[in-house]
Scaffold this motif. Structure first.
Motif, PDB file in Angstrom:
ATOM      1  N   ASN A 151      29.524  36.378  21.105  1.00 53.88           N
ATOM      2  CA  ASN A 151      30.052  35.832  22.351  1.00 53.88           C
ATOM      3  C   ASN A 151      31.062  36.856  22.900  1.00 53.88           C
ATOM      4  N   PRO A 152      30.961  37.258  24.192  1.00 56.25           N
ATOM      5  CA  PRO A 152      31.813  38.318  24.727  1.00 56.25           C
ATOM      6  C   PRO A 152      33.331  38.091  24.574  1.00 56.25           C
ATOM      7  N   ILE A 153      33.762  36.828  24.629  1.00 61.44           N
ATOM      8  CA  ILE A 153      35.194  36.558  24.472  1.00 61.44           C
ATOM      9  C   ILE A 153      35.607  36.806  23.019  1.00 61.44           C
TER      10      ILE A 153
ATOM     11  N   LYS B 125      37.210  27.183  28.007  1.00 61.57           N
ATOM     12  CA  LYS B 125      37.192  26.326  26.802  1.00 61.57           C
ATOM     13  C   LYS B 125      37.093  27.191  25.536  1.00 61.57           C
ATOM     14  N   ILE B 126      36.224  28.201  25.586  1.00 64.59           N
ATOM     15  CA  ILE B 126      36.056  29.102  24.433  1.00 64.59           C
ATOM     16  C   ILE B 126      37.352  29.866  24.187  1.00 64.59           C
ATOM     17  N   LEU B 127      37.939  30.384  25.277  1.00 71.41           N
ATOM     18  CA  LEU B 127      39.191  31.143  25.172  1.00 71.41           C
ATOM     19  C   LEU B 127      40.298  30.281  24.572  1.00 71.41           C
ATOM     20  N   ASN B 128      40.448  29.064  25.069  1.00 65.82           N
ATOM     21  CA  ASN B 128      41.503  28.166  24.564  1.00 65.82           C
ATOM     22  C   ASN B 128      41.318  27.858  23.080  1.00 65.82           C
ATOM     23  N   SER B 129      40.062  27.687  22.668  1.00 61.95           N
ATOM     24  CA  SER B 129      39.830  27.369  21.245  1.00 61.95           C
ATOM     25  C   SER B 129      40.166  28.558  20.371  1.00 61.95           C
TER      26      SER B 129
END
Length: 201
Positions: free
Chosen positions: A72-74, A190-194
């Motif tokens: 995943n890029p993030i 959402k992905i970043l926050n997790s």
């Protein structure tokens, strides 16, 4: 022996600074004579040049390996940040600033090489993020990759970001979050926050 000298010199330069470490320091640290060092490196400038390029290729190879996993890029950007910080020993001595001040030609060459690597890496990262719907569709990829590089170089200027106010590891986190919050979609947020929440646990 040349490889061992290179590794020890790189380690000392990162921990103590390019200016601070002398050939005597290196010889004493390794328990060898200065003559042995000069048999492989004609002078300190040559040693600094080869050390910086040695580290650059080591890190570039690691980044290529991480990018090839097509995560995943993030997540990928956080993996790269972790890998780079590990190899730069948290940059205790502001090596980039010292390199720029005392070895400007080496610094310029290094910066040009870093630019090439980062451009390819960031452009690929942004393209994949758009395709996955976690980065905004309307991004100017060329602009994003250049502004990212510009920021990555600027945060290493300790006159702008003094270490006592901005510890290196924290600064890297601030910068990466700043970059990502500007380009993510709600799905990406959402992905970043997790990731941020799991890093704080």
């Amino acid at each position: 022996m040349k490889e061992k000298i290179l590794e020890k010199a790189t380690d000392l330069f990162l921990n103590l600074g390019f200016k601070s470490v002398t050939m005597d320091d290196l010889a004493n640290e390794m328990g060898i004579s200065k003559k042995t060092i000069y048999a492989h490196f004609e002078n300190k400038t040559r040693l600094v040049e080869e050390s910086t390029m040695h580290l650059f290729f080591l890190i570039s190879h690691g980044i290529d390996h991480i990018s090839a996993l097509k995560k995943n890029p993030i997540e990928e950007l956080y993996e790269i940040k972790k890998f780079v910080m590990l190899h730069l020993k948290n940059e205790k001595s502001s090596p980039q600033y010292q390199l720029q001040k005392y070895y400007p030609k080496i610094y310029e060459t290094l910066r040009d090489k870093q630019y090439e690597v980062m451009q390819d890496c960031v452009k690929d990262n942004v393209k994949r993020g758009i395709e996955l719907g976690i980065y905004r569709e309307n991004l100017n990829i060329d602009f994003v990759s250049r502004i990212y590089f510009s920021g990555a170089i600027s945060i290493k200027d300790y006159r702008l970001f003094p270490v006592n106010t901005f510890p290196i590891a924290k600064l890297q986190d601030y910068f990466l979050e700043y970059h990502l919050r500007g380009i993510v979609t709600p799905k990406g947020r959402k992905i970043l926050n997790s990731i941020i929440n799991s890093n704080q646990e």
